[in-house]
Design an enzyme around this catalytic site. Structure first.
Site, PDB file in Angstrom:
ATOM      1  N   GLU A 268       0.843  -1.185   0.000  1.00  0.00           N
ATOM      2  CA  GLU A 268       0.000   0.000   0.000  1.00  0.00           C
ATOM      3  C   GLU A 268       0.879   1.235   0.000  1.00  0.00           C
ATOM      4  OE1 GLU A 268      -3.214   0.958   3.026  1.00  0.00           O
ATOM      5  OE2 GLU A 268      -3.850  -1.007   2.333  1.00  0.00           O
ATOM      6  N   HIS A 287      -7.911   2.619   0.472  1.00  0.00           N
ATOM      7  CA  HIS A 287      -7.982   2.582   1.940  1.00  0.00           C
ATOM      8  C   HIS A 287      -8.826   3.758   2.476  1.00  0.00           C
ATOM      9  CE1 HIS A 287      -5.634   0.969   5.670  1.00  0.00           C
ATOM     10  NE2 HIS A 287      -6.848   1.381   6.016  1.00  0.00           N
TER      11      HIS A 287
HETATM   12  C1  GLV Z   1      -8.048   1.989   9.242  1.00  0.00           C
HETATM   13  O1  GLV Z   1      -7.691   1.121   8.497  1.00  0.00           O
HETATM   14  C2  GLV Z   1      -7.994   1.891  10.658  1.00  0.00           C
HETATM   15  O2  GLV Z   1      -7.394   0.941  11.199  1.00  0.00           O
HETATM   16  O3  GLV Z   1      -8.563   2.773  11.303  1.00  0.00           O
END
Ligand code: GLV
Length: 322
Positions: A268, A287
């Site tokens: 990522e 994400h």
């Molecule tokens: C996002 O992926 C989080 O862990 O808040």
């Protein structure tokens, strides 16, 4: 003059979000556009008492050794896989995170992805935009509906349960695999606890909601993907490394499963040349599970509350380590 501890915020955030922090501490803000705690911040390491981190920042033994006065690490995320919790605990450093406030936003996006991948929304929309919308046809752009389908949920924590609640309302059969039984979810949404192999074999949609730990890393590997139905869809809202990326590419190329929707990937960000982008049965979002105005603001508020409590030596509202 009251003591104003030095706090590092690893990357810039909207000024109105961090105003309460600026008032209470000497705030040092790291650079935008680089993952991790930037080396430029090193001159402050000796004095820093609080660290407000993003999930792209690694906090390990190495870094902690350079911060002898650190009392608290506050992560702007529910997941804390970027932080060595044991190393923090050994040094008496509290670690905060942001559960609860993001549950509904993440469950909403899970449903957006389930619907999008099941109905091929992205390819249908692209086809329309690209002029491939010919006459209406009864057998074109056919997908899978949620009503009557089986949803398998891996990890029935707060987010998994919010997904189960939505699934029940959508008329889905809900199966789950989790370390412990969740009687309330079973009573309220008809969720049924099954072994991992059964979850793989019976789900029309498999949705991942586990934290990334040594036990969950690579859990969705080639063997798991081969156990799934060829008509099934995988949705990953957890962490990229829960799925073995190379195995998933093969599964999608060779039709072991029908499709995947990924809000998280490994690596990522996923580089633009990655083969997953070339697959029409794979939908990737960057994400954004918790990315709503309301939720991100609440996460910032909670992360700041955790941080300030830690600086005062009080228990954090949400602490991830003992
Ligand atoms: C996002 O992926 C989080 O862990 O808040």
């Amino acid at each position: 003059m009251p003591h104003r501890p030095v706090v590092i915020l690893t990357h810039p955030m909207p000024e109105d979000w961090i105003a309460p922090l600026r008032e209470a501490v000497q705030l040092v803000v790291g650079p935008a556009g680089v993952a991790g705690v930037a080396a430029d911040l090193r001159p402050h390491f000796g004095e820093v008492e609080g660290l407000l981190t993003w999930l792209i920042d690694r906090v390990d033994e190495h870094l902690l050794a350079e911060m002898p006065r650190l009392k608290v690490v506050s992560n702007l995320a529910v997941g804390v896989d970027n932080i060595d919790l044991e190393a923090c605990s050994r040094r008496g450093i509290a670690v905060g995170h942001t559960p609860g406030v993001l549950t509904e936003a993440v469950a909403d996006l899970t449903f957006a992805l389930l619907l999008a991948v099941g109905r091929g929304l992205f390819t249908a929309a692209e086809d329309a935009r690209a002029g491939r919308w010919g006459l209406w046809q009864p057998d074109a752009w056919l997908g899978t509906e949620l009503n009557g389908s089986t949803l398998g949920i891996l990890g029935l924590g707060q987010i998994g349960q919010a997904v189960a609640r939505r699934a029940h309302a959508f008329g889905m059969r809900v199966l789950y695999t989790s370390r412990s039984p969740k009687p309330e979810a079973e009573a309220r949404w008809g969720a049924q606890r099954v072994p991992w192999e059964t979850l793989l074999a019976e789900s029309d949609f498999l949705s991942l909601h586990v934290p990334l730990t040594p036990a969950t890393q690579g859990m969705v590997d080639a063997e798991a993907l081969r156990r799934m139905k060829p008509t099934a869809y995988l949705v990953n809202m957890a962490r990229g490394p829960v799925v073995q990326t190379e195995a998933l590419v093969r599964a999608l190329q060779e039709g072991w499963i029908a499709g995947a929707a990924l809000d998280v990937t490994d690596p990522e960000p996923l580089p633009p040349e990655h083969p997953l982008y070339r697959l029409s049965n794979c939908l990737i979002t960057p994400h954004i599970g918790s990315a709503t105005h309301l939720t991100r603001r609440r996460m910032a508020d909670l992360a700041i509350s955790n941080l300030l409590a830690g600086l005062r030596g009080e228990p954090l509202p949400h602490q991830a380590n003992a």
